[in-house]
Design an enzyme around this catalytic site. Structure first.
Site, PDB file in Angstrom:
ATOM      1  N   TYR A  46       0.809  -1.239  -0.085  1.00 28.98           N
ATOM      2  CA  TYR A  46      -0.032  -0.065   0.118  1.00 28.98           C
ATOM      3  C   TYR A  46       0.900   1.179  -0.070  1.00 28.98           C
ATOM      4  O   TYR A  46       2.223   1.389   0.485  1.00 28.98           O
ATOM      5  CB  TYR A  46      -1.060   0.002   1.175  1.00 28.98           C
ATOM      6  CG  TYR A  46      -1.825  -1.066   1.104  1.00 28.98           C
ATOM      7  CD1 TYR A  46      -2.560  -1.949   0.191  1.00 28.98           C
ATOM      8  CD2 TYR A  46      -2.567  -1.139   2.327  1.00 28.98           C
ATOM      9  CE1 TYR A  46      -3.172  -2.740   0.059  1.00 28.98           C
ATOM     10  CE2 TYR A  46      -3.661  -2.412   2.425  1.00 28.98           C
ATOM     11  CZ  TYR A  46      -4.003  -2.956   1.379  1.00 28.98           C
ATOM     12  OH  TYR A  46      -5.110  -4.043   1.345  1.00 28.98           O
TER      13      TYR A  46
ATOM     14  N   LEU B 229     -21.587   0.577  -4.160  1.00 28.29           N
ATOM     15  CA  LEU B 229     -22.904   0.349  -2.917  1.00 28.29           C
ATOM     16  C   LEU B 229     -23.188   1.801  -2.430  1.00 28.29           C
ATOM     17  O   LEU B 229     -24.340   1.613  -1.833  1.00 28.29           O
ATOM     18  CB  LEU B 229     -22.727  -0.832  -2.035  1.00 28.29           C
ATOM     19  CG  LEU B 229     -22.731  -2.451  -2.668  1.00 28.29           C
ATOM     20  CD1 LEU B 229     -22.271  -3.242  -1.800  1.00 28.29           C
ATOM     21  CD2 LEU B 229     -24.229  -2.571  -3.018  1.00 28.29           C
TER      22      LEU B 229
END
Length: 339
Positions: free
Chosen positions: A53, A225
């Site tokens: 990351y 979503l």
């Protein structure tokens, strides 16, 4: 706080885990500190990171997320937090990670190299949960597990986990650990959401039978979503909007997997359920992902501290049997929108 345990371990974690993959790319250090401060103030005790990351993965940025967390951890009570990290998956897997010259493998050399780098960047003597970011299709799992077990014996790692694995991979690893009498994978970190319920097909059964915990990531399906892609235009500041503009092959593939006709159709139906419950679609999605008994903690993420609120509202929310039945009906009507 309703704490849960990971696998058969003593790791007592909050039902929501803070994912940190945006730290150093989409979130600068100042905002990353605000996100971590707000999470701890809310009661979150579980952080998840990785040597690879931030995302999208780039060689010059790899490790920056752990470095930011390490700078934030200075002066904090380390033993109040459960910190998880990951060794980059093998170059033989789903993509070649831009670290160690693209030569990564889940072998003793790379595992040892990765853990030393992570410990240094995080400024800690140990990692609570150390995970394989994705499996190695070449190196035998016996070799990988023996190397991981050495880290546990050395006290550099408390427990082990896997990620992006299959029912076959998890079962084989688990049985290998039993046969060799060494540390096992106590958790599996896989994509699981309203739009991607595939974990329920086989892996959920393995987890329940073997008492291995799922740590779901992408519970809001990369932001889909939330409903932000259901408008007439895609938002400018959004992961898949950026990936679509980049022209990167991997980014495009991810975009089409997450944002497509079926996924937007199901999202619209879930937005209606959220509206009926008078909660945000994000709150509904996060609540769903932590609803199951084989889930220890669901991993959320945010670019800004303000974005945490809707996810935090799901902390103590349990969906009724009626709502779960409605969700199941949608999933059976529009099957596997993410493939």
């Amino acid at each position: 706080m309703n704490y849960r345990y990971i696998g058969k371990t003593g790791l007592r974690v909050t039902p929501i885990c803070l994912g940190t993959m945006s730290f150093g790319s989409w979130s600068d250090e100042k905002e990353s500190f605000k996100i971590m401060d707000k999470s701890v103030d809310f009661g979150i005790n579980f952080f998840d990171t990785a040597e690879l990351y931030p995302v999208p993965p780039k060689e010059k940025y790899a490790g920056e997320t752990e470095s930011i967390i390490g700078r934030w951890l200075k002066g904090k009570q380390r033993d109040k937090l459960i910190v998880a990290s990951k060794v980059a998956g093998a170059a033989s897997g789903w993509f070649v990670p831009p670290i160690r010259h693209g030569m990564t493998a889940i072998d003793k050399f790379h595992i040892k190299t990765a853990i030393e780098g992570s410990l240094k960047r995080l400024g800690t003597d140990y990692i609570d949960l150390y995970q394989m970011h994705w499996p190695d299709t070449i190196v035998p799992i016996e070799e990988s597990l023996k190397a991981f077990d050495e880290l546990v014996k050395e006290g550099k790692v408390r427990y082990l986990g896997t990620s992006n694995d299959t029912a076959h991979g998890l079962t084989k690893a688990n049985e290998t650990s039993k046969r060799l009498g060494i540390s096992r994978f106590e958790s599996i970190q896989n994509n699981f959401s309203l739009n991607n319920p595939r974990f329920l097909d086989e892996l959920a059964h393995v987890c329940k039978e073997e008492k291995i915990s799922l740590l779901p990531y992408s519970p809001i399906a990369g932001g889909v979503l939330s409903g932000k892609y259901n408008g007439e235009f895609y938002p400018d500041v959004a992961r898949f909007s950026e990936y679509l503009k980049s022209g990167d092959t991997r980014g495009l593939a991810q975009s089409y997997r997450f944002v497509n006709e079926k996924s937007l159709a199901t999202t619209a139906k879930y937005m209606e359920i959220a509206k009926k419950l008078e909660i945000s679609p994000v709150t509904l999605a996060v609540a769903y992902s932590k609803q199951f008994d084989f889930v220890a903690s669901t991993i959320i993420g945010a670019r800004t501290a303000e974005q945490l609120d809707e996810s935090f509202e799901a902390m103590n929310l349990e969906l009724s049997d009626e709502i779960m039945a409605e969700i199941k009906a949608i999933q059976e009507d529009i099957m596997y929108p993410m493939g």
